[in-house]
Design an enzyme around this catalytic site. Sequence first.
Site, PDB file in Angstrom:
ATOM      1  N   ARG A   1      60.687  39.334  90.243  1.00 49.32           N
ATOM      2  CA  ARG A   1      60.368  38.255  91.320  1.00 49.32           C
ATOM      3  C   ARG A   1      61.178  37.615  92.405  1.00 49.32           C
ATOM      4  NH1 ARG A   1      53.843  37.161  91.546  1.00 49.32           N
ATOM      5  NH2 ARG A   1      54.290  37.629  93.399  1.00 49.32           N
TER       6      ARG A   1
ATOM      7  N   CYS B   1      58.400  35.003  86.090  1.00 46.51           N
ATOM      8  CA  CYS B   1      56.627  34.936  86.339  1.00 46.51           C
ATOM      9  C   CYS B   1      56.018  36.081  85.560  1.00 46.51           C
ATOM     10  CB  CYS B   1      56.593  35.555  87.774  1.00 46.51           C
ATOM     11  SG  CYS B   1      55.224  36.279  88.735  1.00 46.51           S
TER      12      CYS B   1
HETATM   13  N1  EPU Z   1      61.138  41.360  95.495  1.00 45.74           N
HETATM   14  C1  EPU Z   1      62.327  41.564  95.323  1.00 45.74           C
HETATM   15  N2  EPU Z   1      63.014  39.905  96.331  1.00 45.74           N
HETATM   16  C2  EPU Z   1      62.172  39.339  97.206  1.00 45.74           C
HETATM   17  C3  EPU Z   1      60.616  39.676  97.582  1.00 45.74           C
HETATM   18  C4  EPU Z   1      60.552  40.915  96.630  1.00 45.74           C
HETATM   19  O1  EPU Z   1      62.789  42.045  95.180  1.00 45.74           O
HETATM   20  O2  EPU Z   1      62.843  38.471  98.125  1.00 45.74           O
HETATM   21  C5  EPU Z   1      60.405  42.476  94.817  1.00 45.74           C
HETATM   22  C6  EPU Z   1      59.143  41.651  94.348  1.00 45.74           C
HETATM   23  O3  EPU Z   1      60.074  41.904  93.360  1.00 45.74           O
HETATM   24  C7  EPU Z   1      58.498  43.136  94.177  1.00 45.74           C
HETATM   25  C8  EPU Z   1      58.408  43.682  95.381  1.00 45.74           C
HETATM   26  O4  EPU Z   1      59.030  43.288  96.379  1.00 45.74           O
HETATM   27  O5  EPU Z   1      58.643  44.491  92.989  1.00 45.74           O
HETATM   28  C9  EPU Z   1      57.199  43.398  96.355  1.00 45.74           C
HETATM   29  O6  EPU Z   1      56.892  41.621  96.616  1.00 45.74           O
HETATM   30  P1  EPU Z   1      56.386  41.312  97.808  1.00 45.74           P
HETATM   31  O7  EPU Z   1      57.258  39.958  98.140  1.00 45.74           O
HETATM   32  O8  EPU Z   1      55.589  42.028  98.351  1.00 45.74           O
HETATM   33  O9  EPU Z   1      55.278  40.555  96.694  1.00 45.74           O
HETATM   34  P2  EPU Z   1      54.788  38.549  96.308  1.00 45.74           P
HETATM   35  O10 EPU Z   1      54.529  38.539  98.305  1.00 45.74           O
HETATM   36  O11 EPU Z   1      55.674  38.376  96.014  1.00 45.74           O
HETATM   37  C10 EPU Z   1      52.509  39.302  97.077  1.00 45.74           C
HETATM   38  C11 EPU Z   1      50.775  38.586  96.812  1.00 45.74           C
HETATM   39  C12 EPU Z   1      50.867  39.399  94.815  1.00 45.74           C
HETATM   40  C13 EPU Z   1      50.666  40.907  95.317  1.00 45.74           C
HETATM   41  C14 EPU Z   1      51.802  41.464  95.643  1.00 45.74           C
HETATM   42  C15 EPU Z   1      51.924  42.581  96.033  1.00 45.74           C
HETATM   43  C16 EPU Z   1      50.513  36.939  97.134  1.00 45.74           C
HETATM   44  C17 EPU Z   1      51.004  35.556  97.207  1.00 45.74           C
HETATM   45  N3  EPU Z   1      50.832  37.408  96.100  1.00 45.74           N
HETATM   46  O12 EPU Z   1      53.249  38.687  96.517  1.00 45.74           O
HETATM   47  O13 EPU Z   1      49.543  39.034  94.400  1.00 45.74           O
HETATM   48  O14 EPU Z   1      50.280  41.512  94.239  1.00 45.74           O
HETATM   49  O15 EPU Z   1      52.359  40.967  97.560  1.00 45.74           O
HETATM   50  O16 EPU Z   1      51.045  42.871  97.344  1.00 45.74           O
HETATM   51  O17 EPU Z   1      50.244  37.309  98.576  1.00 45.74           O
HETATM   52  C18 EPU Z   1      48.389  38.565  92.878  1.00 45.74           C
HETATM   53  O18 EPU Z   1      47.408  37.569  94.033  1.00 45.74           O
HETATM   54  O19 EPU Z   1      47.282  37.804  91.709  1.00 45.74           O
HETATM   55  C19 EPU Z   1      49.132  38.735  93.511  1.00 45.74           C
HETATM   56  C20 EPU Z   1      50.072  38.526  92.438  1.00 45.74           C
END
Ligand code: EPU
Length: 421
Positions: free
Chosen positions: A121, A116
């Site tokens: 991620r 990504c």
């Molecule tokens: N993480 C882990 N393991 C996991 C999941 C997450 O280590 O299994 C880490 C990630 O690498 C990151 C942190 O935890 O360092 C937070 O990740 P999170 O799971 O909160 O992010 P996400 O669900 O993958 C969503 C949004 C992103 C936004 C982030 C943070 C959606 C579809 N995506 O991603 O949105 O930046 O939360 O708020 O909801 C965007 O819209 O441009 C975008 C990237």
Amino acid sequence: MDEILVRGGRKLTGTIAANGSKNAGLPILAATLLADGEYHIKNIPNLSDIRTMIKLLRTIGTEAEFTDHELRITTKKIKNHEAPYELVKIMRASIYALGPLLARCGQAKVSFPGGCALGARPIDYHLEALHKLGVTIQIKHGYIYAKTKGLKGSEIFFENKTVGATANVLMAAVLAEGTTVIENAACEPEISGLAEFLNKMGAQIDGHGTEIITVHGVKELHPADYSLIPDRIEVGTLLVAGAITNGKITVTNCIPQHSGIVLNKLRDIGYTVETQENSITIYNKGKKYPVEISTNPYPAFPTDLQPLFAALLSTIEGKSIINENIFSDRFMYISELQRLGADIKLSGNMISINGGNKLSGAPVMAPDIRAAAALITAALAADGETKISRVYHLDRGYEYFENKLASLGADIERIETDALY
Ligand code: EPU
């Protein structure tokens, strides 16, 4: 491969409405897999990520009709438990099929998301939490094969806050036997939106919007109608676009409480920000100051607006600092901003911006959704022409962004593929 051409230097003025939230919509659309019947979802932004999710739902077995921000979706028999590589590689949020498919059918095959533009991620939190709910998981040939003989409620503690894994667990736990408690849950409004939708479907979720969410599993859910919350990231983006041009704009169709810290930062910089019930007005009055920003989970400063504020702070005299604490590598756009004349130094997960240089137009390339919006925003303040390529990233997360900016007075146009080649 459209491009966007901006001729900078115009002040933005006027009123513009924000769309519904992409990041609230994606899990809610996936959640329609949880029960048979017809759903009517409103305020859906017309974005390529939303269309990708609809495509995924169609391959799984739903019928969907998407017109004018409204989606009628009928979930019937699930004919396929798979989120294929072709869709996951263009949208990681396809992983949201995992929880609902396991809850509904006891099995799922989902392509393992790869690299990504924001850095590593991983999805370990999703997989570990689902394992605690009674799911066995194997990774083979680039796919996650997940199976359960019956989901069982459990206690789940996330080491770090995670929006995606909180959503996936919610969508699985609603149909699990017994109670699930999620500790250190994500508190984002998008998670509350999903929980409200699931409760409308008959789920019993308490505590959403806080760090401890309790889910009392139910035997069955039913379809529900819902209207998505406004997109607080689009709201922040439009406010920054108004601010960087020293204009005066009002963003309507928003929930100002969802943008608390962002509005405070804009005020700290020196902009006047006024909130009404469903709208926010920003304009420029007086001296501007550099600021320090640290991204963190909601209600702290959102990582998705980090590139936008880097663009804005490049135009504010003095030294600003931004610490990125969510993603390991969300600074790929810096070298493109530097092409516009921004003076930015990167050190680990921090950038220091020596702001105040007049930006000057140049060709640049967008590495991801928010960076695309940041480069366009910077171009509004730059002298001359800026051509932004790879705007398919923009189209994943912003609906007709250039039309919105043009309606506020920007000199901006899209150069379509056919016109380019
Ligand atoms: N993480 C882990 N393991 C996991 C999941 C997450 O280590 O299994 C880490 C990630 O690498 C990151 C942190 O935890 O360092 C937070 O990740 P999170 O799971 O909160 O992010 P996400 O669900 O993958 C969503 C949004 C992103 C936004 C982030 C943070 C959606 C579809 N995506 O991603 O949105 O930046 O939360 O708020 O909801 C965007 O819209 O441009 C975008 C990237």
